[in-house]
Design an enzyme around this catalytic site. Structure first.
Site, PDB file in Angstrom:
ATOM      1  N   SER A 179      71.410  -2.318-168.256  1.00 33.77           N
ATOM      2  CA  SER A 179      70.993  -3.720-168.125  1.00 33.77           C
ATOM      3  C   SER A 179      69.735  -3.985-168.935  1.00 33.77           C
ATOM      4  O   SER A 179      69.329  -5.130-169.107  1.00 33.77           O
ATOM      5  CB  SER A 179      70.698  -4.026-166.657  1.00 33.77           C
ATOM      6  OG  SER A 179      69.535  -3.317-166.247  1.00 33.77           O
ATOM      7  N   GLY A 180      69.095  -2.894-169.409  1.00 33.29           N
ATOM      8  CA  GLY A 180      67.826  -3.064-170.112  1.00 33.29           C
ATOM      9  C   GLY A 180      66.647  -2.979-169.162  1.00 33.29           C
ATOM     10  O   GLY A 180      65.498  -3.010-169.571  1.00 33.29           O
ATOM     11  N   GLY A 181      66.929  -2.870-167.862  1.00 32.09           N
ATOM     12  CA  GLY A 181      65.856  -2.681-166.879  1.00 32.09           C
ATOM     13  C   GLY A 181      65.400  -1.225-166.865  1.00 32.09           C
ATOM     14  O   GLY A 181      65.979  -0.378-167.558  1.00 32.09           O
ATOM     15  N   VAL A 182      64.366  -0.972-166.066  1.00 30.43           N
ATOM     16  CA  VAL A 182      63.787   0.374-166.052  1.00 30.43           C
ATOM     17  C   VAL A 182      64.814   1.428-165.637  1.00 30.43           C
ATOM     18  O   VAL A 182      64.955   2.476-166.279  1.00 30.43           O
ATOM     19  CB  VAL A 182      62.635   0.465-165.009  1.00 30.43           C
ATOM     20  CG1 VAL A 182      61.871   1.741-165.161  1.00 30.43           C
ATOM     21  CG2 VAL A 182      61.748  -0.742-165.067  1.00 30.43           C
ATOM     22  N   ASP A 183      65.525   1.148-164.546  1.00 28.05           N
ATOM     23  CA  ASP A 183      66.368   2.189-163.959  1.00 28.05           C
ATOM     24  C   ASP A 183      67.489   2.618-164.909  1.00 28.05           C
ATOM     25  O   ASP A 183      67.670   3.811-165.167  1.00 28.05           O
ATOM     26  CB  ASP A 183      66.980   1.699-162.633  1.00 28.05           C
ATOM     27  CG  ASP A 183      65.913   1.198-161.671  1.00 28.05           C
ATOM     28  OD1 ASP A 183      64.740   1.552-161.863  1.00 28.05           O
ATOM     29  OD2 ASP A 183      66.252   0.441-160.742  1.00 28.05           O
ATOM     30  N   SER A 184      68.233   1.634-165.423  1.00 28.88           N
ATOM     31  CA  SER A 184      69.341   2.041-166.282  1.00 28.88           C
ATOM     32  C   SER A 184      68.825   2.613-167.609  1.00 28.88           C
ATOM     33  O   SER A 184      69.461   3.484-168.202  1.00 28.88           O
ATOM     34  CB  SER A 184      70.325   0.898-166.508  1.00 28.88           C
ATOM     35  OG  SER A 184      69.683  -0.216-167.066  1.00 28.88           O
ATOM     36  N   SER A 185      67.644   2.169-168.058  1.00 27.84           N
ATOM     37  CA  SER A 185      67.101   2.716-169.306  1.00 27.84           C
ATOM     38  C   SER A 185      66.714   4.186-169.123  1.00 27.84           C
ATOM     39  O   SER A 185      66.967   5.022-169.992  1.00 27.84           O
ATOM     40  CB  SER A 185      65.860   1.945-169.756  1.00 27.84           C
ATOM     41  OG  SER A 185      66.181   0.590-169.930  1.00 27.84           O
ATOM     42  N   LYS A 227      61.167   3.993-157.041  1.00 29.26           N
ATOM     43  CA  LYS A 227      60.855   3.322-158.305  1.00 29.26           C
ATOM     44  C   LYS A 227      59.697   4.006-159.055  1.00 29.26           C
ATOM     45  O   LYS A 227      59.756   4.185-160.270  1.00 29.26           O
ATOM     46  CB  LYS A 227      60.467   1.873-158.005  1.00 29.26           C
ATOM     47  CG  LYS A 227      60.468   0.973-159.199  1.00 29.26           C
ATOM     48  CD  LYS A 227      61.848   0.454-159.405  1.00 29.26           C
ATOM     49  CE  LYS A 227      62.004  -0.522-160.496  1.00 29.26           C
ATOM     50  NZ  LYS A 227      63.404  -0.959-160.575  1.00 29.26           N
ATOM     51  N   CYS A 250      54.154   8.689-133.845  1.00 28.71           N
ATOM     52  CA  CYS A 250      54.248   7.529-132.965  1.00 28.71           C
ATOM     53  C   CYS A 250      55.412   7.665-131.976  1.00 28.71           C
ATOM     54  O   CYS A 250      55.385   8.542-131.133  1.00 28.71           O
ATOM     55  CB  CYS A 250      54.324   6.242-133.800  1.00 28.71           C
ATOM     56  SG  CYS A 250      53.965   4.786-132.822  1.00 28.71           S
ATOM     57  N   TYR A 251      56.473   6.856-132.106  1.00 32.81           N
ATOM     58  CA  TYR A 251      57.613   7.020-131.193  1.00 32.81           C
ATOM     59  C   TYR A 251      58.144   8.455-131.262  1.00 32.81           C
ATOM     60  O   TYR A 251      58.525   9.040-130.248  1.00 32.81           O
ATOM     61  CB  TYR A 251      58.726   6.019-131.563  1.00 32.81           C
ATOM     62  CG  TYR A 251      59.978   6.196-130.733  1.00 32.81           C
ATOM     63  CD1 TYR A 251      60.075   5.618-129.479  1.00 32.81           C
ATOM     64  CD2 TYR A 251      61.046   6.968-131.198  1.00 32.81           C
ATOM     65  CE1 TYR A 251      61.215   5.804-128.699  1.00 32.81           C
ATOM     66  CE2 TYR A 251      62.187   7.158-130.429  1.00 32.81           C
ATOM     67  CZ  TYR A 251      62.268   6.566-129.176  1.00 32.81           C
ATOM     68  OH  TYR A 251      63.393   6.762-128.406  1.00 32.81           O
ATOM     69  N   HIS A 295      49.591   6.691-137.205  1.00 35.22           N
ATOM     70  CA  HIS A 295      50.430   6.743-138.413  1.00 35.22           C
ATOM     71  C   HIS A 295      49.665   7.342-139.590  1.00 35.22           C
ATOM     72  O   HIS A 295      48.940   6.617-140.287  1.00 35.22           O
ATOM     73  CB  HIS A 295      50.906   5.333-138.774  1.00 35.22           C
ATOM     74  CG  HIS A 295      51.922   4.801-137.823  1.00 35.22           C
ATOM     75  ND1 HIS A 295      53.274   4.998-137.983  1.00 35.22           N
ATOM     76  CD2 HIS A 295      51.781   4.124-136.664  1.00 35.22           C
ATOM     77  CE1 HIS A 295      53.926   4.443-136.970  1.00 35.22           C
ATOM     78  NE2 HIS A 295      53.037   3.900-136.153  1.00 35.22           N
TER      79      HIS A 295
END
Ligand code: XMP
Length: 515
Positions: A227-233, A371, A83-84, A173
């Site tokens: 934190s128990g979230g996906v990333d830190s786990s 993610k 594009c651009y 695109h």
């Protein structure tokens, strides 16, 4: 992974830039987004296999429009302009770009396109297909040495190529799913033009990262903010694989977790994993620091800084000296405005370490991953499905879902309302259709009537989104009956709430969280 094959996505400010990067990674090629202000010397040092110029909102003729030194076309590195990016390539190399004054030559959306299938980019696809266009200016003449390789009814140069110099451009695109065969075109650029081998696979990422972590950490200790979230786990699992019991996972319950979340995290990590796990409860400290603070960025800074202090104390207590690790992922860094990108909000793990804290170093093993890649790593490492596919929960927790000043009472109201929402969504099985949902306490009081009496109480907002990558998101079309049940229960069961509203804003222009 030292000297890994890399493609650079040179960012000219287009709306699909993250998407280009994700598509390249999906083709098993590692890529990094760099702003158009990056020095060409840095590009030479990286020595990429290829470069992709992104789209952008400007006209090449605008004085303020982003340009890049034409030297880049002489490096012998394959370039694909989108594009651009395609217009800039044409303009810089002597082609003609027409700055449209009316809309007669602009194209938006699905557009019938004719390809020259002899061209390396379009080899193997059908001659006619739909491409996704979004442009006003157009290229009327390709530069000398270029061949026109695609056309549409109004666009004389919908694609162009100069095979000798390995320079390619597409006005449409290919990264957008609406472009038929778009992924094949990108793949062809990566594999047939850039000659990438496709080494970016999650198995090799794990092996290379574990080896690198072992070497970097040596015999020192590491504290990981969990934190128990996906990333830190997932970060915990990688680090544990690399350095075993040299790692201590510290879960800080700052009093801003969802109802019963603290206990869930503690149980999961003490039962499931053989790692050093510590829970530190410090609700009072966090709440007192947040007293009187209204501004979202200030709140994020305070929470992020308090986290660092707790981790620092733990490192000194356990190891004297040691590394701090956290589950930062690529979008955290982009949205926190590192480099040239606009700052949307400072993710809690990006606030900057206070001067009086001296970690041996900060380790962020997932800092280059999206993610979906983090989840793939989690699955490869054998983490349980429920953990890998948990909804994200922001590090500052309910601190950014209580809008304005955070108090213990507001947190209580929000926890109760949020627990009802989750309960109802789980009971009817609708939770699985959504990427993330939660309650927000906007801090607005409204008048109502309950029994025969006037009430003047809090308003609760429900937020629910569907998304692939959390960089863009759609508001979820939850059936009215479910919303009705949630609203009824919240108003009846949560003291001091008399009204519930549903947020129907997509991202952009909204963000997922309200602060
Ligand atoms: P936004 O609100 O930026 O959110 O559209 C995108 C995703 O990121 C999560 N989020 C955070 N996660 N620390 C985190 O770990 C943070 O400071 C933070 N802020 C937002 C948000 O819940 C959504 O999934």
């Amino acid at each position: 992974m030292e000297n890994k094959e890399t493609v650079i996505v040179l960012d000219f400010g287009g709306q699909y830039n993250q998407l280009i990067a994700r598509r390249v990674r999906e083709c098993n090629v590692y890529c990094e987004i760099l702003p158009y202000t990056v020095d060409i010397q840095k590009i030479k040092e990286i020595n990429p296999k290829g470069i992709i110029f992104t789209g952008g909102p400007n006209s090449v003729y605008d004085e303020a429009s982003p340009h890049y030194t034409p030297e880049i076309f002489k490096l012998g590195i394959p370039i694909l302009g989108i594009c651009y990016g395609c217009q800039l390539m044409a303009y810089s190399l002597g082609g003609k770009v027409v700055s449209a004054t009316d809309n007669s030559s602009s194209e938006y959306g699905k557009t019938a396109t004719k390809y020259n299938t002899e061209d390396i980019l379009f080899n193997g696809i059908t001659q006619g297909g739909i491409s996704w266009m979004s442009h006003r200016d157009y290229i009327s003449e390709a530069p000398q040495g270029f061949e026109v390789t695609a056309k549409t009814e109004v666009c004389p140069v919908a694609a162009m190529s100069c095979a000798d110099k390995k320079l390619y451009g597409v006005q449409f695109h290919p990264e957008v799913n609406h472009t038929e065969n778009g992924k094949e075109m990108l793949k062809s650029f990566l594999y047939n033009v850039c000659e990438c081998k496709g080494e970016w696979k999650m198995e090799s990422f794990i092996d290379a990262t574990v080896a690198q972590l072992k070497e970097q950490i040596g015999s020192k200790g590491v504290v990981l903010g969990l934190s128990g979230g996906v990333d830190s786990s997932v970060a915990a699992a990688l680090l544990s694989k690399a350095v075993g019991k040299q790692l201590t996972c510290v879960f800080v319950d700052q009093g801003l977790m969802r109802k019963d979340e603290g206990d869930f995290v503690e149980q999961t990590f003490t039962k499931l994993f053989d790692m050093n796990f510590v829970r530190i409860n410090c609700q009072d400290e966090f709440l007192s620091k947040l007293k009187g603070i209204q501004d979202p960025e200030e709140k994020r800074h305070i929470i992020g800084t308090e986290f660092y202090k707790v981790f620092w104390n733990k490192i000194r207590e356990n190891y004297g000296e040691g590394y701090f690790a956290q589950g930062t992922i690529y979008p955290d860094r982009i949205e926190s405005g590192k480099g040239d990108a606009a700052k949307i909000k400072t993710h809690h793990n990006q606030v900057g370490v206070p001067d009086d804290i001296n970690f041996a170093g900060i380790i962020e093993p997932l800092k280059d991953l999206f993610k979906d890649e983090v989840r793939a790593v989690g699955e490869k490492l054998g983490l349980p499905h429920e953990l890998v596919w948990r909804q994200p929960f922001p590090g500052p927790g309910l601190g950014v879902r209580v809008i304005g000043e955070v108090t213990a009472e507001k947190v209580r109201i929000l926890q109760e309302a949020d627990a009802i929402l989750r309960d109802e969504m789980d009971k009817c099985g609708y939770a699985e259709n959504m990427s993330q949902f939660f309650a927000v306490l906007p801090g607005v009081k409204t008048v109502g009537v309950m029994g025969d009496a006037r009430t003047y109480d809090e308003l609760v907002a429900i937020r629910a989104v569907t998304t692939d990558d959390f960089m863009t998101a759609d508001w979820a079309k939850i059936p009215y009956e479910i919303l009705g049940r949630v609203s009824n229960r919240i108003i009846n069961e949560v003291e001091h709430v008399n009204r519930v509203v549903y947020d129907i804003t997509s991202k952009p222009p909204g963000t997922v969280e309200w602060e």
